[in-house]
Every structure is written in structure tokens, then in C-alpha cells.
Design a protein around this motif. Structure first.
Motif, PDB file in Angstrom:
ATOM      1  N   LEU A 189      -7.246   4.688  -1.290  1.00 25.00           N
ATOM      2  CA  LEU A 189      -8.030   3.498  -0.964  1.00 25.00           C
ATOM      3  C   LEU A 189      -7.510   2.704   0.232  1.00 25.00           C
ATOM      4  N   MET A 190      -6.296   3.048   0.711  1.00 26.08           N
ATOM      5  CA  MET A 190      -5.762   2.359   1.891  1.00 26.08           C
ATOM      6  C   MET A 190      -5.117   3.315   2.896  1.00 26.08           C
ATOM      7  N   GLU A 191      -5.085   4.592   2.556  1.00 29.95           N
ATOM      8  CA  GLU A 191      -4.478   5.617   3.409  1.00 29.95           C
ATOM      9  C   GLU A 191      -3.021   5.304   3.718  1.00 29.95           C
ATOM     10  N   ILE A 192      -2.312   4.859   2.676  1.00 29.52           N
ATOM     11  CA  ILE A 192      -0.896   4.508   2.774  1.00 29.52           C
ATOM     12  C   ILE A 192      -0.134   5.301   1.709  1.00 29.52           C
ATOM     13  N   GLN A 193       1.010   5.847   2.093  1.00 30.08           N
ATOM     14  CA  GLN A 193       1.882   6.536   1.145  1.00 30.08           C
ATOM     15  C   GLN A 193       2.906   5.519   0.624  1.00 30.08           C
ATOM     16  N   MET A 194       2.900   5.276  -0.680  1.00 29.77           N
ATOM     17  CA  MET A 194       3.830   4.310  -1.272  1.00 29.77           C
ATOM     18  C   MET A 194       5.205   4.932  -1.534  1.00 29.77           C
ATOM     19  N   PHE A 195       5.229   6.219  -1.844  1.00 29.61           N
ATOM     20  CA  PHE A 195       6.481   6.891  -2.168  1.00 29.61           C
ATOM     21  C   PHE A 195       6.598   8.167  -1.339  1.00 29.61           C
ATOM     22  N   ASN A 196       7.829   8.467  -0.922  1.00 29.06           N
ATOM     23  CA  ASN A 196       8.090   9.702  -0.202  1.00 29.06           C
ATOM     24  C   ASN A 196       9.318  10.345  -0.822  1.00 29.06           C
ATOM     25  N   PRO A 197       9.153  11.483  -1.452  1.00 30.30           N
ATOM     26  CA  PRO A 197       7.942  12.279  -1.583  1.00 30.30           C
ATOM     27  C   PRO A 197       6.981  11.677  -2.606  1.00 30.30           C
ATOM     28  N   PRO A 198       5.704  12.066  -2.521  1.00 31.20           N
ATOM     29  CA  PRO A 198       4.727  11.573  -3.489  1.00 31.20           C
ATOM     30  C   PRO A 198       5.095  12.025  -4.899  1.00 31.20           C
ATOM     31  N   PRO A 199       4.831  11.194  -5.895  1.00 33.89           N
ATOM     32  CA  PRO A 199       5.125  11.605  -7.271  1.00 33.89           C
ATOM     33  C   PRO A 199       4.181  12.723  -7.711  1.00 33.89           C
ATOM     34  N   ASN A 200       4.634  13.493  -8.660  1.00 34.13           N
ATOM     35  CA  ASN A 200       3.785  14.550  -9.216  1.00 34.13           C
ATOM     36  C   ASN A 200       2.725  13.926 -10.104  1.00 34.13           C
TER      37      ASN A 200
END
Length: 184
Positions: free
Chosen positions: A139-150
Motif C-alpha cells: 500500500l506504500m511501496e515501502i519495505q519495513m524489514f530487510n530481509p522481508p519476513p516469511n
């Protein structure tokens, strides 16, 4: 000025001194279905109730217990009575966090989840963080965590009518509560 709010079901609810019997799933579902995630900054209306349903579905897909699934559905229930604050504001208002935690604890007690173990609480938090990541990604094209959670499943973050979300929230609650062991 009064110290209560008037809920959807017309109950005078005292957020600072909540009475467990005054906590109604209908009030929670209705309020959360009209309340936005991300303080309304997503690309379209996306409710806290829709988020909570996704958390429940994610927990179910992961094979977590019905207790954890119910905990995921209800993890933001206090917001139905006291709203929410953005994380930066909440971090700087410790008294609000105390009020929120106390009310959430009473809500969990009301629905027989007051004895969630540390492990169960961690599962709920992990699911909540997973949904946070994918909501912001979608909804915002933003990654909150790196790496993404499973994640265990795909979620539909499209805009939905609040009435259908409210009904789905209540249906999920009724299904889960019917599976809870009877209190001794």
C-alpha cells in the motif's frame, strides 16, 4: 465532561476504568472496521479490522493454535475503545502505552486469553510484524524489514467495504470462540 465513551452498542464505556462485562465484540468489530491503519496514509482505505483478519488468517495458515489465532484477531482490540497513536508519538507517551496495555489485557481476559504464554505472545507479535511489512509494501511501496519476513499465505490488501469486514471479523471471532475450551 464525562470519563466515558458511548460505544456502537450504546454502552457507556470507561476506558480508564474498564468493566470487563462492557467489552462487546460487536463494538470492537464495528469500530475497528471504520478505523484506518497507518493513520490513514495508505493509498486507500484499509481498516484495522481488515488487518486483524489478515493476522488471524496468517496465524491459521502457519498452523498456530486457535488461541493464537484469536489473539491475532483481537491484538488491536483496545484501539476500538481508545484509538491508536502513531509509533513515534506512542514511544514518547509512556502513559498511553500503560493505558493501552491495561485495556488490552482486560480484553484478553474477557475472551479467556489472559494467560497467553510468552511463546504465544511472540507468535502474535511475529504475525503482526509480518502483516505490517506486507501492508506497507503493498500500500506504500515501502519495505519495513530487510530481509522481508516469511509469510504463510498471500493476502489481499484491496479496499473493502467496512460492513463486509465487520461481518467477517465477527464470523471469525464466533468460529474461534466456539473452539475454545470451556472455562473451569
Amino acid at each position: 465532561m464525562s470519563d466515558y465513551i458511548l460505544t456502537y452498542s450504546k454502552i457507556k464505556f470507561f476506558p480508564m476504568e474498564p468493566i470487563m462485562a462492557d467489552i462487546k465484540i460487536e463494538d470492537i468489530a464495528h469500530s475497528l472496521s471504520l478505523m484506518t491503519r497507518a493513520n490513514g496514509h495508505f493509498s486507500h482505505f484499509y481498516s484495522v479490522a481488515q488487518h486483524s483478519i489478515h493476522c488471524y488468517q496468517e496465524a491459521k495458515s502457519r498452523g498456530y493454535s486457535e488461541r493464537v489465532q484469536l489473539g491475532c484477531l483481537l491484538h488491536d482490540a483496545s484501539e476500538g475503545y481508545i484509538s491508536d497513536l502513531t509509533r513515534p508519538v506512542k514511544r514518547n507517551m509512556p502513559e498511553y502505552s500503560v493505558i493501552e496495555a491495561r485495556l488490552q489485557s482486560i480484553i484478553y481476559d474477557r475472551f479467556e486469553l489472559g494467560d497467553l504464554s510468552d511463546g504465544e505472545q511472540k507468535q502474535i507479535k511475529d504475525v503482526d510484524d509480518t502483516l505490517l511489512h506486507y501492508e506497507f509494501e503493498s500500500l506504500m511501496e515501502i519495505q519495513m524489514f530487510n530481509p522481508p519476513p516469511n509469510k504463510a499465505m498471500e493476502h489481499d490488501f484491496s479496499q473493502r467495504d467496512f460492513v463486509s469486514v465487520e461481518k467477517e471479523f465477527i464470523a471469525a471471532f464466533k468460529e474461534l470462540i466456539s473452539k475454545q475450551p470451556a472455562a473451569s
